[in-house]
Design an enzyme around this catalytic site. Sequence first.
Site, PDB file in Angstrom:
ATOM      1  CG  ASN A  52       0.040  -0.539   2.202  1.00 14.18           C
ATOM      2  OD1 ASN A  52       0.366  -1.426   2.215  1.00 14.18           O
ATOM      3  ND2 ASN A  52      -0.512   0.520   3.601  1.00 14.18           N
ATOM      4  CB  SER A  72     -10.591  -2.910   1.090  1.00 12.03           C
ATOM      5  OG  SER A  72     -11.401  -1.793   2.053  1.00 12.03           O
ATOM      6  CB  CYS A 106      -3.458   3.514   7.684  1.00 11.20           C
ATOM      7  SG  CYS A 106      -4.096   2.886   6.309  1.00 11.20           S
ATOM      8  CG  HIS A 134     -11.904   2.401   1.963  1.00 14.56           C
ATOM      9  ND1 HIS A 134     -11.088   3.578   1.178  1.00 14.56           N
ATOM     10  CD2 HIS A 134     -11.995   0.795   2.158  1.00 14.56           C
ATOM     11  CE1 HIS A 134     -10.217   2.750   2.266  1.00 14.56           C
ATOM     12  NE2 HIS A 134     -10.599   1.670   2.933  1.00 14.56           N
ATOM     13  CD  GLN A 151      -4.181   0.440  -1.473  1.00 17.48           C
ATOM     14  OE1 GLN A 151      -4.023   0.533  -3.029  1.00 17.48           O
ATOM     15  NE2 GLN A 151      -4.388   0.463  -0.301  1.00 17.48           N
TER      16      GLN A 151
HETATM   17  N1  PLP Z   1      -4.524  -3.744   3.170  1.00 19.08           N
HETATM   18  C1  PLP Z   1      -4.205  -2.998   3.109  1.00 19.08           C
HETATM   19  C2  PLP Z   1      -2.880  -3.004   1.925  1.00 19.08           C
HETATM   20  C3  PLP Z   1      -4.581  -1.216   2.422  1.00 19.08           C
HETATM   21  O1  PLP Z   1      -3.788  -0.463   1.686  1.00 19.08           O
HETATM   22  C4  PLP Z   1      -5.567  -1.043   3.695  1.00 19.08           C
HETATM   23  C5  PLP Z   1      -6.415   0.161   3.556  1.00 19.08           C
HETATM   24  O2  PLP Z   1      -5.753   1.359   3.827  1.00 19.08           O
HETATM   25  C6  PLP Z   1      -6.036  -2.107   4.606  1.00 19.08           C
HETATM   26  C7  PLP Z   1      -5.388  -3.618   4.132  1.00 19.08           C
HETATM   27  C8  PLP Z   1      -6.934  -1.353   5.404  1.00 19.08           C
HETATM   28  O3  PLP Z   1      -8.613  -1.514   4.179  1.00 19.08           O
HETATM   29  P1  PLP Z   1      -9.540  -0.678   5.115  1.00 19.08           P
HETATM   30  O4  PLP Z   1      -9.632   0.573   4.980  1.00 19.08           O
HETATM   31  O5  PLP Z   1     -10.517  -1.311   4.233  1.00 19.08           O
HETATM   32  O6  PLP Z   1      -9.999  -1.413   6.934  1.00 19.08           O
END
Ligand code: PLP
Length: 396
Positions: free
Chosen positions: A158, A206, A331, A208, A186
């Site tokens: 990510n 995911s 994040c 979004h 991703q």
């Molecule tokens: N895994 C990866 C590689 C991500 O980029 C993200 C979000 O940034 C997530 C997990 C977490 O997903 P969510 O935002 O739907 O909880």
Amino acid sequence: MQNDVVYLDHAATTPLDERVLEAMLPHLGGAPDGRPRGNPSSLHSAGAAAREAVEEARASVARLVGANEPGEILFTAGGTESDNLAVLGLAASDPSRKHVVISAVEHPAVREAAGHLEATGYEVTRIGVDAGGLVSPARFAGTLRPDTALAAVMWANNEVGTVQPIEEIAELCREAGVPLHVDAVQAAGRLPIDVSRVPVSTLALSAHKLHGPQGVGALYVRGGVELEPVLFGGGQERGLRSGTENVAGIVGLGAASRLAFEELEERTRHEEALREALISGATGLPGVRLNGHREKRLSNNIHVSVEGVEAESLVLFLDALGYAVGSGSACASRGTPAGHKASPVLLAMGRTQEEAISSVRITVGKDTTRAGIDGFLEAFAAAVSQLRELSPLYTS
Ligand code: PLP
């Protein structure tokens, strides 16, 4: 957000596709025939309609990842929940195995879930990466043991966008009899994913990140793979994810998956052309270095360290000029103590602390235009040179 903002942070979240929103609206109470909203578990016709919508979405997600059966898809509240369910659920399914392998560049949703297992007595092996962010399959193979409960390696990173050799890694896990969890949050919609060819045990998505709604995701669980639930309640989703289904969200994920499947090639081609323009424009400036693998990278990702510039200042400067980009990973960029810490992903790749805190992520999407990129490159050059003028430490 102002309308004229050029949004270049698609790894953090993507704009909701209008076609997805249209599909969702009837399930948010906007049914044109005035039909009441139903609970998929209810027997009456409103319940049956909700159930049917959920099952249609399940089939679309199954098609996106190449699942044999729609029943191998579980709906969750997003990538984080899917990753947690996989890591904790696979570990709990065989209490005699107390060893876990993860890559050093996993998203916190996997990293912290493995850390939780470690705190409860598991041994966790964190496998390092090379300077491009790649896991070596040979080194990975050497970490698998008879007591390994699961391994987790993400399909694509990510932050720096590096794409892992998942086919090889999955094959090694299959041979060793170790369940493999793959975070494809991703990768989905950017790379062809086909679990009928790649023997992963579980795979997280995911909505979004795919132009769908926030707060909904899915976990692919291969038929025959044993997984324990982490939520307990009414037994929805084959008892693996209790709770009344987020019907509108699931319908949105289904619509986004269908569009991503149909438009995959077109989107990837468009994004790659913009990515290449960005890489050559940005790294043409002195002291700007690309992070992540040059070729094995997501179609939409560029990630650069900018010598003499602090990432947060650059992000805010660009924001004031109308360009939204990410500092490190979304994040870890705000509201957490990690916000001021160097990214563990960059440190694992051998970048210095300084390089890590001076890096920005620019991620394009299907609707990004060439004019937007040209404008961005001008703004980027101006921002970098102005911030360097202010920096007492920078000497070109
Ligand atoms: N895994 C990866 C590689 C991500 O980029 C993200 C979000 O940034 C997530 C997990 C977490 O997903 P969510 O935002 O739907 O909880």
